[in-house]
Design a protein around this motif. Sequence first.
Motif, PDB file in Angstrom:
ATOM      1  N   LEU A  22     -12.982   7.546  -3.533  1.00  0.00           N
ATOM      2  CA  LEU A  22     -12.516   8.204  -2.309  1.00  0.00           C
ATOM      3  C   LEU A  22     -12.904   7.405  -1.065  1.00  0.00           C
ATOM      4  O   LEU A  22     -12.112   7.263  -0.129  1.00  0.00           O
ATOM      5  CB  LEU A  22     -13.087   9.624  -2.218  1.00  0.00           C
ATOM      6  CG  LEU A  22     -12.624  10.587  -3.305  1.00  0.00           C
ATOM      7  CD1 LEU A  22     -13.235  11.966  -3.091  1.00  0.00           C
ATOM      8  CD2 LEU A  22     -11.101  10.701  -3.334  1.00  0.00           C
ATOM      9  N   VAL A  23     -14.112   6.871  -1.080  1.00  0.00           N
ATOM     10  CA  VAL A  23     -14.557   6.086   0.083  1.00  0.00           C
ATOM     11  C   VAL A  23     -13.725   4.814   0.213  1.00  0.00           C
ATOM     12  O   VAL A  23     -13.251   4.450   1.302  1.00  0.00           O
ATOM     13  CB  VAL A  23     -16.058   5.750  -0.033  1.00  0.00           C
ATOM     14  CG1 VAL A  23     -16.471   4.727   1.027  1.00  0.00           C
ATOM     15  CG2 VAL A  23     -16.899   7.014   0.122  1.00  0.00           C
ATOM     16  N   LEU A  24     -13.542   4.113  -0.897  1.00  0.00           N
ATOM     17  CA  LEU A  24     -12.804   2.848  -0.840  1.00  0.00           C
ATOM     18  C   LEU A  24     -11.333   3.075  -0.511  1.00  0.00           C
ATOM     19  O   LEU A  24     -10.723   2.323   0.252  1.00  0.00           O
ATOM     20  CB  LEU A  24     -12.941   2.098  -2.170  1.00  0.00           C
ATOM     21  CG  LEU A  24     -14.351   1.589  -2.490  1.00  0.00           C
ATOM     22  CD1 LEU A  24     -14.413   1.012  -3.905  1.00  0.00           C
ATOM     23  CD2 LEU A  24     -14.790   0.528  -1.495  1.00  0.00           C
ATOM     24  N   ARG A  25     -10.760   4.110  -1.096  1.00  0.00           N
ATOM     25  CA  ARG A  25      -9.329   4.342  -0.894  1.00  0.00           C
ATOM     26  C   ARG A  25      -9.024   4.919   0.489  1.00  0.00           C
ATOM     27  O   ARG A  25      -8.092   4.478   1.154  1.00  0.00           O
ATOM     28  CB  ARG A  25      -8.793   5.330  -1.956  1.00  0.00           C
ATOM     29  CG  ARG A  25      -8.617   4.738  -3.332  1.00  0.00           C
ATOM     30  CD  ARG A  25      -7.360   3.844  -3.435  1.00  0.00           C
ATOM     31  NE  ARG A  25      -6.120   4.622  -3.415  1.00  0.00           N
ATOM     32  CZ  ARG A  25      -5.180   4.452  -2.502  1.00  0.00           C
ATOM     33  NH1 ARG A  25      -5.304   3.564  -1.552  1.00  0.00           N
ATOM     34  NH2 ARG A  25      -4.069   5.186  -2.531  1.00  0.00           N
ATOM     35  N   TYR A  26      -9.820   5.883   0.918  1.00  0.00           N
ATOM     36  CA  TYR A  26      -9.428   6.639   2.105  1.00  0.00           C
ATOM     37  C   TYR A  26     -10.239   6.317   3.345  1.00  0.00           C
ATOM     38  O   TYR A  26      -9.835   6.663   4.446  1.00  0.00           O
ATOM     39  CB  TYR A  26      -9.494   8.139   1.809  1.00  0.00           C
ATOM     40  CG  TYR A  26      -8.588   8.507   0.663  1.00  0.00           C
ATOM     41  CD1 TYR A  26      -9.077   9.160  -0.453  1.00  0.00           C
ATOM     42  CD2 TYR A  26      -7.249   8.148   0.669  1.00  0.00           C
ATOM     43  CE1 TYR A  26      -8.261   9.468  -1.520  1.00  0.00           C
ATOM     44  CE2 TYR A  26      -6.412   8.453  -0.391  1.00  0.00           C
ATOM     45  CZ  TYR A  26      -6.923   9.115  -1.490  1.00  0.00           C
ATOM     46  OH  TYR A  26      -6.113   9.407  -2.542  1.00  0.00           O
ATOM     47  N   TRP A  27     -11.370   5.646   3.195  1.00  0.00           N
ATOM     48  CA  TRP A  27     -12.097   5.232   4.384  1.00  0.00           C
ATOM     49  C   TRP A  27     -11.904   3.736   4.631  1.00  0.00           C
ATOM     50  O   TRP A  27     -11.611   3.319   5.727  1.00  0.00           O
ATOM     51  CB  TRP A  27     -13.589   5.542   4.267  1.00  0.00           C
ATOM     52  CG  TRP A  27     -14.290   5.264   5.568  1.00  0.00           C
ATOM     53  CD1 TRP A  27     -14.149   5.943   6.742  1.00  0.00           C
ATOM     54  CD2 TRP A  27     -15.205   4.217   5.833  1.00  0.00           C
ATOM     55  NE1 TRP A  27     -14.927   5.370   7.724  1.00  0.00           N
ATOM     56  CE2 TRP A  27     -15.594   4.315   7.185  1.00  0.00           C
ATOM     57  CE3 TRP A  27     -15.759   3.190   5.046  1.00  0.00           C
ATOM     58  CZ2 TRP A  27     -16.497   3.433   7.776  1.00  0.00           C
ATOM     59  CZ3 TRP A  27     -16.658   2.326   5.629  1.00  0.00           C
ATOM     60  CH2 TRP A  27     -17.016   2.455   6.989  1.00  0.00           C
ATOM     61  N   GLU A  28     -12.020   2.955   3.561  1.00  0.00           N
ATOM     62  CA  GLU A  28     -11.777   1.516   3.730  1.00  0.00           C
ATOM     63  C   GLU A  28     -10.295   1.172   3.603  1.00  0.00           C
ATOM     64  O   GLU A  28      -9.900   0.025   3.835  1.00  0.00           O
ATOM     65  CB  GLU A  28     -12.574   0.722   2.700  1.00  0.00           C
ATOM     66  CG  GLU A  28     -14.069   0.799   2.923  1.00  0.00           C
ATOM     67  CD  GLU A  28     -14.843  -0.288   2.194  1.00  0.00           C
ATOM     68  OE1 GLU A  28     -16.030  -0.412   2.432  1.00  0.00           O
ATOM     69  OE2 GLU A  28     -14.219  -1.005   1.382  1.00  0.00           O
ATOM     70  N   ASP A  29      -9.487   2.154   3.227  1.00  0.00           N
ATOM     71  CA  ASP A  29      -8.040   1.955   3.114  1.00  0.00           C
ATOM     72  C   ASP A  29      -7.682   0.824   2.157  1.00  0.00           C
ATOM     73  O   ASP A  29      -6.782   0.021   2.426  1.00  0.00           O
ATOM     74  CB  ASP A  29      -7.421   1.688   4.487  1.00  0.00           C
ATOM     75  CG  ASP A  29      -7.252   2.968   5.268  1.00  0.00           C
ATOM     76  OD1 ASP A  29      -7.124   4.028   4.645  1.00  0.00           O
ATOM     77  OD2 ASP A  29      -7.253   2.901   6.502  1.00  0.00           O
TER      78      ASP A  29
END
Lengths: 162, 466
Positions: free
Chosen positions: A111-118
Amino acid sequence: MPDDDFQAFVEQRYSALLRTAYLLCGSRDRAEDLLQSALAAALPKWRRMDHPEAYLRRVMVNQLANVWRRPIREIVTAVLPDRPRHDPAIEDRDELWTALRRLPVRMRAVLVLRYWEDRSEQETAQILGVSVGTVKSHASRGLDRLRELVPAPSMAAANGEN
Amino acid sequence: MIDELRAVLDRHADDITPRPYPYTRVVVLHRRRRRNLVSTLAVVSVLLVVAPAAWLLTRSPAGPHQLATPPPAELLPLLNSPTRGSLAGDEAFLEAMRRRTADEVGAERGDPANGPYMPTDPDRVKVLFAGDIGSRRYVLTAGLDGWPLKAMFFGHQDEPPAHLAQAGSGALEAAEEATFAIGPGPDDEVGFLLLGPVGAVYEEGQAQWSSTGVTRTWTAIAVPDGYLAVANVTRIQRFRVRLGDKVLREVQTYPVKAGPVAVDPAPYGGRGTPMPEVAGQVASSLTSLTQLRDTGAVLRVLWSDEVPAPGAAGGLVRAVTVQVVTADGGGPYFTGVVDGDGMWRDHLTGSGFAGDPARALIVMRLPSYTAQDNTRLQVIAPPGAVRAESVQGGQVVDIPLVDGVGWRPAPPQTTLTVRAYDAAGALLATTTFTDLLPPGCDRLNPPTCQTPVPTAGTPDPVGPTP
């Protein structure tokens, strides 16, 4: 042996990587430990690395996952903390943030990589060393789990009102 | 839900600030781990294998430094030079630093059989530099035996020896340099030190750029204290230190902050779309790399466009190639790309030297925002070119050009020849592209790119236009 390129990398990218580490583990002090530990692991291999940022993220996630598996956690710290080791309690008032911290490590990492780091699904998969399908399922199930954990009215509150 | 999640993550991430001196802490942690590993291996080795042999060896009168040989001849001038720096006369300070070095560095790097080493005897440690440079205190020590190891210590001005942080160690070189942040933040100014042997000549170089390379003119600098220090690096300078005819070290300083650089964003020959902001940033980078900032150097945009890039925010990047215009009409160029989130990238093949853009052909791989290389090979041909072709292993691939610009996909580790033609079919330009550049190659510093590396394929010979 210290390396000028490595030093420049640390000085330039430390803040950004620390934010990722914090979102992965949910604790400021553990984030510093996590990133320091990953960087120390990267130092001897630095000259042979093509994608150090991806490597560091993977090491952080793996370390975090391993830490959770271990019954006794070894806290690796290079310097004594210069302030108390308690995170601000305000974080606990944020329900979505709290719910995120209850997710399994790799699900949270997706979730962090996909939606925060895009990052793309493919890139996220490469960083985590898993298949694209795993990334998709973790992202989907992670979001579903957050919806379960956070009642709908609280989401609005989590979105900037606390 | 995704938007809410992003907002929460953004809000929490924004609150995070690092503790001071992250690099120093990483080095300390790394050394601690290595020491633990070495200790563990040593214990196991002694128990299983080495103990009998060690017992035999210890029966001889061999001392701990008997294996150490004299230092390499090229290091002797520096090792035989007196201590430099504002604290060179403070014998108590120097003695404390020798003792710290022997105790802390010698304890883990005290075996001459394992490469560069630091004696555990303080009398065999030398302080090469001890002093304040601006607001920072810097100490450089080195072993006097065998293959000497150096150790660096940093601190704030006026800090006693015990408070200085050990910032690293490594093999001593004939001349040493140090760049250090004046403050704890990544955007703080930096200081610089260049230290050669007594009697060495310090020089500053001025570069003359052309379409094919760079030559430098060197002017001696007075160094009454026997070293070159810049307390606050505010401009790009290239220095070297030599002893007789032998250049011991050549370095370039970079300020952390630099002002804007003016450049006309209109791309040459209409190759693409003007992008003023990106062009200014790329021009700034180019003038820094070439030491031409604030010199009135003429710049031009060779190509400027928005192109797809995998992994980039929004899937697109703004790419700009800027060239310094030298007396022969060409000059060094540099390419930078930025995505929708403001993330910058460049690629090793995106810089180099090119002639007059009316005749020059540039081929580069665009940077990637993913773990994999970008497969897009960008072709920037003379504006009069209407088509290009790449030749690889006898296979010819057409590359359509619009206003002299086109591209083709190519996997990593590619070597190929590209030719550009005008509407009449005449060959306008040709060039060879390769990803297989030597490690550490800086294409704006040609000597670093002259080491041949094995190639995956030999570029096709450039012959007459078919």
